[in-house]
Design an enzyme around this catalytic site. Structure first.
Site, mmCIF file in Angstrom:
data_model
loop_
_atom_site.group_PDB
_atom_site.id
_atom_site.type_symbol
_atom_site.label_atom_id
_atom_site.label_comp_id
_atom_site.label_asym_id
_atom_site.label_seq_id
_atom_site.Cartn_x
_atom_site.Cartn_y
_atom_site.Cartn_z
ATOM 1 N NE ARG A 187 -0.384 8.178 -9.627
ATOM 2 C CZ ARG A 187 0.038 9.006 -10.397
ATOM 3 N NH1 ARG A 187 -0.832 9.969 -10.825
ATOM 4 N NH2 ARG A 187 1.096 9.066 -11.252
ATOM 5 C CE LYS A 205 -1.467 13.998 -17.450
ATOM 6 N NZ LYS A 205 -0.051 14.288 -17.384
ATOM 7 C CG ASN A 492 3.079 18.682 -15.186
ATOM 8 O OD1 ASN A 492 3.116 17.843 -16.074
ATOM 9 N ND2 ASN A 492 2.484 18.644 -13.786
HETATM 10 N N1 NAD Z 1 5.392 16.141 -11.822
HETATM 11 C C1 NAD Z 1 4.919 15.305 -12.589
HETATM 12 O O1 NAD Z 1 5.331 15.389 -13.850
HETATM 13 C C2 NAD Z 1 4.685 14.094 -12.022
HETATM 14 C C3 NAD Z 1 4.376 12.827 -12.912
HETATM 15 C C4 NAD Z 1 4.153 11.656 -12.271
HETATM 16 C C5 NAD Z 1 3.674 11.514 -11.077
HETATM 17 N N2 NAD Z 1 3.538 12.790 -10.348
HETATM 18 C C6 NAD Z 1 3.101 12.786 -8.845
HETATM 19 O O2 NAD Z 1 3.963 11.663 -8.133
HETATM 20 C C7 NAD Z 1 2.947 11.250 -7.047
HETATM 21 C C8 NAD Z 1 3.317 9.754 -6.929
HETATM 22 O O3 NAD Z 1 2.904 9.234 -7.939
HETATM 23 P P1 NAD Z 1 3.201 7.665 -8.211
HETATM 24 O O4 NAD Z 1 2.448 7.242 -9.797
HETATM 25 O O5 NAD Z 1 4.629 7.235 -8.261
HETATM 26 O O6 NAD Z 1 2.356 7.009 -7.013
HETATM 27 P P2 NAD Z 1 2.473 5.603 -6.266
HETATM 28 O O7 NAD Z 1 1.285 5.487 -5.600
HETATM 29 O O8 NAD Z 1 2.765 4.593 -7.571
HETATM 30 O O9 NAD Z 1 3.710 5.779 -5.734
HETATM 31 C C9 NAD Z 1 3.706 6.604 -4.264
HETATM 32 C C10 NAD Z 1 5.002 6.212 -3.686
HETATM 33 O O10 NAD Z 1 5.226 7.246 -2.533
HETATM 34 C C11 NAD Z 1 5.497 6.310 -1.116
HETATM 35 N N3 NAD Z 1 5.191 7.044 -0.281
HETATM 36 C C12 NAD Z 1 3.975 7.222 0.315
HETATM 37 N N4 NAD Z 1 3.709 8.022 1.567
HETATM 38 C C13 NAD Z 1 5.358 8.124 1.741
HETATM 39 C C14 NAD Z 1 5.861 8.866 2.952
HETATM 40 N N5 NAD Z 1 5.022 9.275 3.891
HETATM 41 N N6 NAD Z 1 7.067 9.101 2.887
HETATM 42 C C15 NAD Z 1 7.749 8.320 1.658
HETATM 43 N N7 NAD Z 1 7.294 7.683 0.673
HETATM 44 C C16 NAD Z 1 5.904 7.509 0.934
HETATM 45 C C17 NAD Z 1 4.823 4.973 -1.382
HETATM 46 O O11 NAD Z 1 5.324 4.039 -0.702
HETATM 47 C C18 NAD Z 1 5.072 4.773 -3.085
HETATM 48 O O12 NAD Z 1 6.272 4.415 -3.219
HETATM 49 C C19 NAD Z 1 1.598 11.817 -7.256
HETATM 50 O O13 NAD Z 1 1.444 12.712 -6.484
HETATM 51 C C20 NAD Z 1 1.674 12.236 -8.756
HETATM 52 O O14 NAD Z 1 0.895 13.268 -9.059
HETATM 53 C C21 NAD Z 1 3.998 13.601 -10.755
HETATM 54 O O1 LMR Z 2 -0.868 15.197 -14.526
HETATM 55 C C1 LMR Z 2 0.140 15.663 -14.120
HETATM 56 O O2 LMR Z 2 0.127 16.789 -13.779
HETATM 57 C C2 LMR Z 2 1.381 15.062 -14.044
HETATM 58 C C3 LMR Z 2 1.403 13.716 -13.839
HETATM 59 O O3 LMR Z 2 0.981 12.951 -14.696
HETATM 60 C C4 LMR Z 2 0.917 13.163 -12.507
HETATM 61 O O4 LMR Z 2 0.200 12.104 -12.515
HETATM 62 O O5 LMR Z 2 0.639 13.897 -11.544
HETATM 63 MG MG MG Z 3 -0.166 11.284 -14.359
#
Ligand code: NAD
Ligand code: LMR
Ligand code: MG
Length: 605
Positions: A187, A205, A492
């Protein structure tokens, strides 16, 4: 002159200027090298390019292998920045992706050639370069990795290496490794399964670890665990560099990760391992499996939770309310994966602690939405991880859409971790105008940029100019019609993982406890002044990333001391750590940050 930027930076510098020591005048200690001649020129850890002084050229057998003129570090630095700026000029008007990849290539070439210079330009220009070596461009790099690949970086352990990892780990050339970031590529940001191409994420990272936490780049190790991919496009791509097989599942998968963890900690028992971008089921399972056994944490689950909690607490402060009011905030989380669940659980725990109520009672103001809409107890086949947050369908119907939930709940905060770009559309954002908060918050935390739930401009335009806004990938601040600036926070996990890793490493903690993670989040939450927070600025500028990392690292270390799990680091024992004041701890952390300057190289056979 560009070099002046460097003098302005100091690893001992405070966040708001004041007297700053110019490290270019510090006398660097020697560095032992076991190579000579052209082998040194081809080793980016030691290479100084045209910067080798004559005496060193003689000592190391380099005389004649370089042009005669000796170029100073400062001149090399200026030369690189000038070529970067000229690339910017020459690519003006070209598509964003083309420009971003061109910028990544020029930085990557320097990384491959001369790490000291690379990290110096990165540290000094972190605001400009983080979006290239880290999010969002790193996502594009991963998508195109098989074509971009030139030289290996990090280590690859594949399903075909089963039974061999304990010996393979000794192929890594560094004797000491402090920080490992590992992914299985399942992912990658919001881009899905990118298989072996996900190696770009651990590399990015760890670049942030060097830049923000001052981990010595010779002591970092990016790891790709290639257990196959379910991405059909990659499997059909003749240039794909990973195993051409579907992902291993179940015990077969866990046996590979178990073997890697045993091998890594056998060789480097003091290392800290960060899990990154594993699909949710393996993120949770591996965290549960290893967190009491090895010194590890999952950045997407735990690092993100801390950054989001700091943002949520900042939102309360931005409303001019006391922190205790957090317990009354209604929070809608869109995305119930590794990140969304990590955030929700941590925020609910914080409410429970603050209000002195049970976890179950504290879930009252939280609404969790996944791809099937609002999660309620009515749902068949409810994932056990979401059960605690499932609502009573009598309150709002099972599967309600985001806009329906927002209109019904009128939340204080709408937070997206869904990976779905644009899902906070105009209708959803306009519905946030009816929020019960005087300053509603919108966090579009998904990465990279195109996967953000909304853009900053749309958020301020549709939800109102009084909102607080955060996004996972960087956006420009927004010029508002009322003349003010709509501040964009980069929500982030980069604000926490470097400090979590560094504080853990320098404490010699055996494991990463909840107390250490909470201390990291609280430190970030209290970092900004009331004045800044009231302007909607919840996190520090990325230019202050070393300072915030030192503070977070110290908070983590002190929490590890409180939890009585520290074993010390180097000459500094557990007793020394426990006697350090807060200021002494920050100073200890800061002094242990590596800073890129050319050290005299001393050859040893
Ligand atoms: N800003 C940050 O620091 C940070 C950190 C971690 C993850 N993220 C981002 O968060 C996102 C998700 O990461 P994750 O590891 O939780 O992924 P994941 O695949 O584990 O989870 C995604 C979730 O979104 C839901 N989803 C999918 N389509 C949807 C829709 N149309 N409406 C509502 N919900 C929906 C799914 O059902 C699931 O529960 C990624 O884009 C990742 O880059 C950002
Ligand atoms: O990698 C990033 O920028 C934040 C987070 O770990 C992600 O998975 O989106
Ligand atoms: Mg990440």
């Amino acid at each position: 002159m560009m070099w002046r930027n460097i003098a302005r930076f100091s690893k001992a510098a405070g966040r708001t200027g004041g007297s700053r020591r110019c490290l270019s005048t510090a006398i660097p200690g020697p560095c032992i090298v076991h190579k000579r001649g052209s082998d040194i020129l081809h080793d980016p850890w030691f290479n100084k390019d045209t910067g080798f002084p004559l005496t060193e050229r003689d000592r190391l057998g380099l005389r004649g292998l370089l042009p005669p003129r000796i170029i100073s570090f400062e001149q090399q630095y200026d030369r690189f920045i000038e070529s970067f700026r000229s690339l910017e000029r020459n690519t003006l008007g070209q598509p964003d992706n083309v420009v971003s990849l061109a910028k990544w290539r020029i930085l990557n070439r320097l990384h491959d050639r001369n790490e000291t210079l690379y990290y110096r330009v990165l540290i000094d220009n972190i605001k400009d370069f983080a979006p290239i070596i880290y999010t969002p461009t790193v996502g594009l790099v991963c998508q195109n990795y098989s074509g971009l690949y030139r030289r290996p970086r990090g280590m690859y352990f594949s399903a075909k290496d089963k039974g061999e990892m304990m010996s393979m780990i000794y192929n890594w050339p560094a004797h000491q490794v402090d920080m490992i970031v590992i992914t299985d590529g399942s992912r990658i940001l919001g881009l899905g399964d990118l298989g072996v191409q996900g190696i770009g994420i651990p590399i990015g990272k760890l670049d942030m670890y060097v830049a923000a936490a001052g981990i010595n780049p010779q002591r970092v190790l990016p790891i790709m665990l290639d257990v196959g991919t379910n991405n059909q496009k990659l499997l059909q791509n003749p240039l794909y560099l990973g195993l051409r097989q579907p992902r291993l599942e179940g015990d077969e998968y866990l046996e590979i990760i178990d073997e890697f963890m045993e091998a890594a900690f056998t060789r480097w028992p003091k290392a800290v391992v960060q899990f990154e971008d594993f699909q949710a089921k393996w993120a949770f399972e591996t965290l549960d499996r290893y967190r009491k056994k090895f010194c590890m944490f999952n950045d997407d689950v735990q690092g993100t939770a801390g950054v989001a909690l700091a943002g949520l607490l900042g939102t309360v402060r931005a409303q001019g309310r006391p922190l205790s009011d957090f317990v009354n905030q209604k929070i809608v989380v869109v995305g119930a994966g590794s990140a969304g669940l990590g955030v929700t659980k941590t925020a609910v725990q914080a409410v429970a602690r603050m209000a002195g109520i049970s976890f179950a009672e504290a879930t009252k103001n939280f609404y969790l939405i996944d791809k099937d809409g609002l999660v309620t107890t009515e749902r068949s086949k409810l994932d056990p991880a979401v059960v605690p947050f499932a609502k009573n369908p009598a309150e709002i119907r099972e599967g309600a859409s985001i806009v329906e939930v927002v209109k019904t709940v009128r939340p204080h905060v709408l937070l997206g971790l869904s990976g779905v770009g644009g899902i906070f559309n105009e209708e959803v954002l306009k519905a946030m105008r009816e929020s019960d908060s005087c300053k509603p918050a919108i966090f579009a935390m998904s990465n990279p940029t195109l996967n953000a739930e909304c853009t900053a401009a749309d958020a301020f335009k549709h939800a109102g100019e009084n909102i607080v806004f955060g996004s996972g990938s960087p956006f420009e601040n927004v010029q508002l019609e009322n003349g003010n600036v709509g501040h964009v926070n980069q929500a982030n996990n980069m604000y926490l993982f470097p400090g979590i890793g560094l504080g853990t490493l320098l404490s010699g903690a055996r494991i990463v406890t909840d107390g250490m993670l909470l201390a990291a989040a609280e430190c970030l939450a209290s970092y900004m002044t009331d004045e800044e927070v009231q302007k909607g600025i919840l996190y520090p500028s990325i230019n202050n990333i070393r300072h915030i990392t030192a503070e977070v690292g110290a908070a983590v270390l002190r929490a590890a001391v409180s939890d009585d799990i520290v074993e010390g680091h180097g000459d500094v024992g557990p007793r020394d750590l426990s006697h350090m004041s807060k200021e002494e701890t920050v100073d200890y952390i800061t002094r242990n940050m590596w800073f890129p300057i050319y050290s005299p190289l001393v050859h040893e056979k």
